[in-house]
Design an enzyme around this catalytic site. Structure first.
Site, mmCIF file in Angstrom:
data_model
loop_
_atom_site.group_PDB
_atom_site.id
_atom_site.type_symbol
_atom_site.label_atom_id
_atom_site.label_comp_id
_atom_site.label_asym_id
_atom_site.label_seq_id
_atom_site.Cartn_x
_atom_site.Cartn_y
_atom_site.Cartn_z
ATOM 1 N N SER A 63 0.830 -1.202 0.000
ATOM 2 C CA SER A 63 0.000 0.000 0.000
ATOM 3 C C SER A 63 0.871 1.260 0.000
ATOM 4 O O SER A 63 1.751 1.410 -0.861
ATOM 5 C CB SER A 63 -0.947 -0.053 1.206
ATOM 6 O OG SER A 63 -1.972 0.895 1.113
ATOM 7 N N HIS B 96 -7.496 -5.295 -1.587
ATOM 8 C CA HIS B 96 -6.270 -4.620 -1.160
ATOM 9 C C HIS B 96 -5.743 -5.200 0.148
ATOM 10 O O HIS B 96 -4.550 -5.080 0.459
ATOM 11 C CB HIS B 96 -6.545 -3.125 -0.995
ATOM 12 C CG HIS B 96 -5.323 -2.310 -0.706
ATOM 13 N ND1 HIS B 96 -4.250 -2.235 -1.579
ATOM 14 C CD2 HIS B 96 -4.985 -1.531 0.365
ATOM 15 C CE1 HIS B 96 -3.313 -1.447 -1.058
ATOM 16 N NE2 HIS B 96 -3.736 -1.014 0.118
ATOM 17 N N ASP C 144 -8.173 -4.842 -6.609
ATOM 18 C CA ASP C 144 -7.599 -3.929 -5.616
ATOM 19 C C ASP C 144 -7.703 -2.485 -6.127
ATOM 20 O O ASP C 144 -7.225 -2.158 -7.221
ATOM 21 C CB ASP C 144 -6.141 -4.314 -5.369
ATOM 22 C CG ASP C 144 -5.449 -3.429 -4.339
ATOM 23 O OD1 ASP C 144 -6.031 -2.428 -3.899
ATOM 24 O OD2 ASP C 144 -4.300 -3.769 -3.987
#
Length: 281
Positions: free
Chosen positions: A158, A270, A217
């Protein structure tokens, strides 16, 4: 493009133990990606648990790994340490509140990137990297001076994936770097870090770089291309069940990979990478 079955992935995992180093072929290794996904996940644990390497993601990565430095600043956290064979791993976590971070990410602001003409990078990602840069660089220098044969791996998930990309460029994955031997960069759910010029500059490095994405994602679609951002290569796009994957082309924006699913994206995807529930220490 290459698509592998889940049975072949399982066979590769069984045949590779603590696979830090590449086999020299430059091929994507799912077991190596799994290893560094665990290292990325470990960065979400508390600083104390990381320091003592006492957390479930830590043990899943490599129970014999030794952390030499936990870094933090500006909401960013990461660590530097060494594997038993002396290879160095640098790992960064994402936001401590991923859903809020996704909701509030600024998709427009960029800063000039000083290492290359015309390069611009996302202001927030660059600020996050600069908040820990000095500590990371000093620790990597110290460890590498003690063992000059050590390879270096950089990883993150991330926001941590964006910081990992900027870290790799700073340490050695570019033509204007500090010259450290970056053996591999493994990122998970990485947002677009900079513009097309930055992506091209990043790819002047000789390191093996794999940008792993999971199905729908949402984060790899941010900030949007329409705002002048462009992904670095090479993407490895996993199916929803994470049993198969595609090694995408070298453009960074392969229209047959994650880029094709812009209209239907997911935060849940994600938070799942390589079969790991991310940010659950």
């Amino acid at each position: 493009m290459l698509v592998l079955s889940s049975s072949l992935i399982s066979l590769l995992v069984l045949n590779e133990a603590k696979p830090y180093r590449s086999d020299g072929s430059g091929s994507y290794s799912p077991s190596r990606a799994l290893l560094f996904a665990h290292f990325s996940n470990a960065a979400y644990c508390s600083a104390a648990n990381i320091s003592y390497w006492d957390c479930a993601p830590c043990r899943a990565a490599d129970k014999d790994f030794v952390v030499s430095k936990v870094v933090s600043g500006g909401g960013m956290q990461g660590f530097v340490g060494q594997a038993p064979g002396n290879d160095i791993v640098v790992s960064f976590r994402g936001s401590d509140n991923i859903r809020n971070w996704i909701d509030n990410i600024d998709i427009t602001k960029t800063d000039a990137y000083p290492k290359c003409d015309g390069c611009r990078v996302h202001t927030g990602f660059y600020k996050a990297w600069n908040s820990v840069k000095d500590d990371v660089v000093k620790e990597v220098q110290r460890l590498h001076e003690a063992n000059s044969s050590a390879n270096i791996f950089v990883t993150g998930h991330s926001l941590g994936a964006a910081v990992a990309a900027l870290c790799a460029v700073e340490l050695g994955a570019s033509s204007q770097s500090l010259g450290f031997p970056i053996a591999g960069v493994y990122t998970y759910g990485e947002p677009r870090v900079g513009n097309d010029q930055f992506a091209k500059f990043y790819m002047t490095g000789t390191q093996v770089s794999w940008r792993v994405t999971h199905w729908r994602d949402i984060v790899p679609h941010l900030p949007p291309e329409a705002f002048g951002f462009h992904h670095t290569a090479t993407e490895v796009w996993y199916t929803e069940d994470q049993k198969n994957y595609t090694v995408c082309d070298g453009s960074g924006e392969d229209p047959t990979c994650a880029d094709q699913l812009f209209e239907a994206v997911s935060i849940d995807d994600h938070l799942q990478y390589m079969g790991i529930a991310i940010a659950e220490c």
